[in-house]
Design a protein around this motif. Structure first.
Motif, PDB file in Angstrom:
ATOM      1  N   ALA A  40       0.841  -1.193   0.000  1.00 23.46           N
ATOM      2  CA  ALA A  40       0.000   0.000   0.000  1.00 23.46           C
ATOM      3  C   ALA A  40       0.876   1.244   0.000  1.00 23.46           C
ATOM      4  CB  ALA A  40      -0.897  -0.008   1.230  1.00 23.46           C
ATOM      5  N   PRO A  41       0.491   2.266  -0.752  1.00 22.10           N
ATOM      6  CA  PRO A  41       1.289   3.488  -0.756  1.00 22.10           C
ATOM      7  C   PRO A  41       1.263   4.130   0.631  1.00 22.10           C
ATOM      8  CG  PRO A  41      -0.754   3.789  -1.993  1.00 22.10           C
ATOM      9  CD  PRO A  41      -0.668   2.344  -1.614  1.00 22.10           C
ATOM     10  N   GLN A  42       2.377   4.764   0.987  1.00 30.20           N
ATOM     11  CA  GLN A  42       2.463   5.386   2.295  1.00 30.20           C
ATOM     12  C   GLN A  42       1.546   6.595   2.378  1.00 30.20           C
ATOM     13  OE1 GLN A  42       6.555   6.320   2.955  1.00 30.20           O
ATOM     14  NE2 GLN A  42       7.028   4.269   3.656  1.00 30.20           N
ATOM     15  N   GLU A  43       0.920   6.736   3.527  1.00 29.10           N
ATOM     16  CA  GLU A  43       0.048   7.877   3.746  1.00 29.10           C
ATOM     17  C   GLU A  43       0.907   9.113   3.948  1.00 29.10           C
ATOM     18  OE1 GLU A  43      -2.984   7.476   6.694  1.00 29.10           O
ATOM     19  OE2 GLU A  43      -3.252   5.357   6.237  1.00 29.10           O
ATOM     20  N   PRO A  44       0.420  10.271   3.511  1.00 25.21           N
ATOM     21  CA  PRO A  44       1.198  11.485   3.713  1.00 25.21           C
ATOM     22  C   PRO A  44       1.309  11.822   5.205  1.00 25.21           C
ATOM     23  CG  PRO A  44      -0.958  12.014   2.825  1.00 25.21           C
ATOM     24  CD  PRO A  44      -0.826  10.513   2.815  1.00 25.21           C
ATOM     25  N   LYS A  45       2.386  12.468   5.551  1.00 25.09           N
ATOM     26  CA  LYS A  45       2.634  12.877   6.931  1.00 25.09           C
ATOM     27  C   LYS A  45       1.577  13.903   7.352  1.00 25.09           C
ATOM     28  CE  LYS A  45       6.262  15.325   9.368  1.00 25.09           C
ATOM     29  NZ  LYS A  45       7.613  15.865   9.261  1.00 25.09           N
ATOM     30  N   PRO A  46       1.052  13.804   8.574  1.00 23.35           N
ATOM     31  CA  PRO A  46       0.058  14.781   9.022  1.00 23.35           C
ATOM     32  C   PRO A  46       0.662  16.188   9.067  1.00 23.35           C
ATOM     33  CG  PRO A  46       0.270  12.986  10.615  1.00 23.35           C
ATOM     34  CD  PRO A  46       1.316  12.798   9.588  1.00 23.35           C
ATOM     35  N   GLU A 100      -2.812  19.380  12.116  1.00 22.11           N
ATOM     36  CA  GLU A 100      -3.453  18.113  12.476  1.00 22.11           C
ATOM     37  C   GLU A 100      -2.784  17.489  13.700  1.00 22.11           C
ATOM     38  OE1 GLU A 100      -4.957  16.596   8.079  1.00 22.11           O
ATOM     39  OE2 GLU A 100      -2.896  16.159   8.712  1.00 22.11           O
TER      40      GLU A 100
END
Length: 100
Positions: free
Chosen positions: A41-47, A51
């Motif tokens: 799965a592609p990495q989620e962007p950093k908050p 946030e």
């Protein structure tokens, strides 16, 4: 076949190629069999900072009614994180003058 025997039977050229493959895995991806992370799965962007600070605020509200050593340590860690986050943001600010 034991590993020592394989190394003894290897030519200098084979050893050189093996070392090159290990030193440059991205360049030799096709030779090495591709990227192991394919299909992951592609990495989620950093908050964002906003946030992160909102999450800290929410967690601190949850900790208000808890009187334990863990809650105190967590609150201290959250306060430190918040302060460091704000300090990092202030370092990125650029000075301007009123005439800009």
């Amino acid at each position: 076949m034991p590993e020592e025997q394989v190394v003894e039977d290897a030519t200098d050229e084979e050893i050189f190629e093996a070392v090159q493959k290990m030193c440059h895995p991205k360049e030799n991806m096709k030779i090495n069999g591709g990227d192991d992370d394919e299909g992951a799965a592609p990495q989620e962007p950093k908050p964002t900072r906003k946030e992160a600070l909102q999450a800290i605020s929410t967690l601190r509200k949850c900790l208000e009614d808890i009187d334990s050593l863990f809650a105190q340590k967590l609150e201290l860690g959250l306060a430190t994180f918040g302060r460091e986050t704000r300090l990092e943001a202030s370092k990125e600010l650029v000075s301007t003058s009123i005439t800009d």
